[in-house]
Design an enzyme around this catalytic site. Structure first.
Site, PDB file in Angstrom:
ATOM      1  N   GLN A 112      30.024  65.261 -12.034  1.00  0.00           N
ATOM      2  CA  GLN A 112      29.815  64.713 -13.361  1.00  0.00           C
ATOM      3  C   GLN A 112      30.899  63.720 -13.756  1.00  0.00           C
ATOM      4  OE1 GLN A 112      29.375  68.098 -16.004  1.00  0.00           O
ATOM      5  NE2 GLN A 112      27.930  69.087 -14.629  1.00  0.00           N
ATOM      6  N   HIS A 178      31.867  69.340 -16.361  1.00  0.00           N
ATOM      7  CA  HIS A 178      32.213  69.641 -17.757  1.00  0.00           C
ATOM      8  C   HIS A 178      33.479  68.918 -18.226  1.00  0.00           C
ATOM      9  CE1 HIS A 178      29.725  73.629 -17.981  1.00  0.00           C
ATOM     10  NE2 HIS A 178      29.041  72.632 -17.428  1.00  0.00           N
ATOM     11  N   TYR A 292      24.019  81.680 -15.470  1.00  0.00           N
ATOM     12  CA  TYR A 292      23.028  81.217 -14.495  1.00  0.00           C
ATOM     13  C   TYR A 292      22.599  82.319 -13.531  1.00  0.00           C
ATOM     14  CZ  TYR A 292      24.063  76.520 -16.133  1.00  0.00           C
ATOM     15  OH  TYR A 292      24.218  75.406 -16.915  1.00  0.00           O
TER      16      TYR A 292
END
Length: 399
Positions: A112, A178, A292
Site C-alpha cells: 500500500q 496501513h 480476518y
C-alpha cells in the site's frame, strides 16, 4: 489512557431501496490487502446512463496509472494528481497536455506504500507551498512522511523546489500496509492534520508513546501544535490529536469546522467518524467488524469509554477517501459526506445532519474509487485506482 464517552453507532446497510444507481453493491471485505483486489469492467456509457437516473452524469476526462490523490490549485482549475509509483502530474484547467512535476521524492512503492496525498498550503497564492505525503524506508522498516515544497511553474514545466520532510510516522516498522497519510488543513489555515494508520500492528494504536493509529495535529512547519490534548507529555505524544484508529484513509473538514475521517475496519466495520480532540476510537479493543481469521471483536457499545463511529458498514465498502461537500452544483448534497469505496466499487453519500447520519445512497460505478474531490465550480471529481485509472467528473443531469 484518556477516554471519551462513546457515541452510539448507527449501522447503515450498504444501500437503501430506490436510491442505488445500478444495483446494490454487495462486495465483501477486501481482506488484508487494502480494499481488496476485485475489479469489474463497466462501460462509461452504462455508468453515465445509470448515474443520470439518480441525478448526475459521468464524464471521463483523463486516465492515470494507479492514481492516489488529487487537489485543485487555489485560484484556478489546474489539478495536481499523484500516482503511487512516485509521479506527480499537473493537469491544466483547459485540458491541455498534462505536465510532469519534477523534484518528487523517491518513494517506497510496495504493497500500500508509495506517493500519497497532495495539498496546497493555506497561502499558496503567495508562496506556492504544497504538502505531500509518501512512504520511505529507514531504520526499522518503512513509514509515512510528510514534506513541504514550493511548486514552481515555468511555461510548460513544473517542479518542486526546497522540498523538506517536516513529519515522520513513528516508529518505522516492517510491512507495507496501513500508512493512511491523508492530509487536511483546518479552516483557519493554522494547523496541518495527518492521519497515521496502525501499520497492521494493532496494539500500538492504544499506546500514545508512538503515532501509529493516530490523527496528529501539527503547525505548518510540522511541529506539535500548541494545545494538543497530550502536549504535556512531550515527544511525539505531543503531536497526537486522537488515537485508537486503524486505517483512516479519509480526512476532511466540513463547512462548520468539524473534522471527519473515514476509516477501514477489519472484516466489516468500516467507519465514518467525527474526530474529537483526545478521542480514543477503540481499535483494536472494539470494532463493528471481526478479524480476518474469524476472531470476534467486541462491538462499539454505549459506556465502553471509546468514541463510536457516526456510522459503520457491514459488510465492508473499503472507504479510500472522503469529501464533505460544500458546493452549489449539488445543493441537495451540501454538508453531506461523499466516500470513495474501493472493494465497494462505488461512490457512497451519507446524509449528515448535526453530526449524525440520517441515511445513505450508494452509486455503483463498477470500479475502485480511490479519491473524491470537489471542483471549484462544485462538480464532483473521482479517481479510479485500478483498471484504466480514469479521472471522472460528475455534474447534475439536465432537467
Amino acid at each position: 489512557m484518556r477516554r471519551q464517552p462513546a457515541r452510539r453507532p448507527f449501522l447503515l446497510p450498504l444501500c437503501l431501496a430506490g436510491v442505488v444507481v445500478s444495483g446494490c453493491s454487495t462486495a465483501g471485505s477486501g481482506g488484508p490487502a487494502e480494499g481488496g483486489e476485485g475489479e469489474t469492467q463497466q462501460t462509461l456509457a452504462a455508468e453515465s446512463a445509470a448515474a443520470g437516473s439518480s441525478g448526475f452524469v459521468v464524464e471521463e476526462v483523463d486516465q492515470f496509472a494507479e492514481p492516489w490523490a488529487m487537489a485543485f490549485l487555489p485560484g484556478s482549475e489546474d489539478l495536481l494528481v499523484t500516482e503511487r509509483s512516485g509521479e506527480l502530474h499537473l493537469r491544466p484547467a483547459d485540458g491541455g497536455e498534462r505536465i510532469p512535476v519534477e523534484g518528487v521524492p523517491e518513494v517506497v512503492h510496495e504493497g500500500q506504500g508509495g506517493l500519497g496525498d497532495v495539498l496546497p498550503g493555506p497561502d499558496f497564492a503567495q508562496d506556492q507551498v504544497v504538502y505531500l505525503s509518501w512512504v520511505e524506508a529507514g531504520d526499522g522498516g518503512t513509514g509515512a512522511v510528510v514534506g513541504r515544497a514550493r511548486l514552481v511553474q515555468d511555461g510548460g514545466s513544473a517542479a518542486l523546489e526546497d522540498l523538506e520532510v517536516i513529519w515522520q510516522q513513528t516508529p518505522k516498522v516492517d510491512g507495507t500496509g496501513h500508512f493512511s497519510h491523508r492530509l487536511a488543513l483546518d479552516p483557519d489555515g493554522e494547523h496541518l492534520f495527518v492521519s497515521s494508520g496502525d501499520r497492521q500492528q494493532m496494539d500500538p494504536a492504544q499506546d500514545t508513546s508512538n503515532t501509529l493509529g493516530t490523527v496528529v495535529r501539527l503547525t505548518l512547519d510540522g511541529e506539535a501544535a500548541p494545545g494538543n490534548p497530550l502536549e504535556d507529555e512531550g515527544g511525539v505524544t505531543a503531536q497526537i490529536w486522537s488515537w485508537g484508529h486503524r486505517n483512516p484513509l479519509g480526512l476532511e473538514f466540513g463547512p462548520d469546522g468539524t473534522l471527519w475521517s473515514s476509516e477501514m475496519g477489519p472484516e466489516g466495520g468500516d467507519e465514518l467518524n467525527v474526530v474529537e480532540a483526545g478521542g480514543n476510537y477503540g481499535w483494536p479493543e472494539v470494532s463493528d467488524g471481526n478479524h480476518y481469521d474469524g476472531g470476534e471483536i467486541p462491538d462499539h457499545a454505549e459506556g465502553d469509554g471509546f468514541v463510536a463511529p457516526v456510522t459503520s458498514w457491514v459488510p465492508s465498502i473499503s472507504p479510500g477517501s472522503l469529501l464533505i461537500y460544500s458546493g452549489e452544483m449539488f445543493p441537495q448534497w451540501q454538508g453531506d459526506a461523499l466516500l470513495g469505496a474501493l472493494s465497494g466499487q462505488a461512490l457512497v453519500r451519507v446524509d449528515l445532519e448535526d453530526g449524525q447520519a440520517q441515511g445513505s445512497e450508494t452509486f455503483d460505478l463498477g470500479q475502485r474509487i480511490r479519491a473524491v474531490e470537489q471542483g471549484p465550480d462544485g462538480a464532483v471529481w473521482l479517481l479510479e485506482d485500478a483498471g484504466s485509472g480514469r479521472l471522472l467528473r460528475l455534474t447534475p443531469e439536465e432537467a
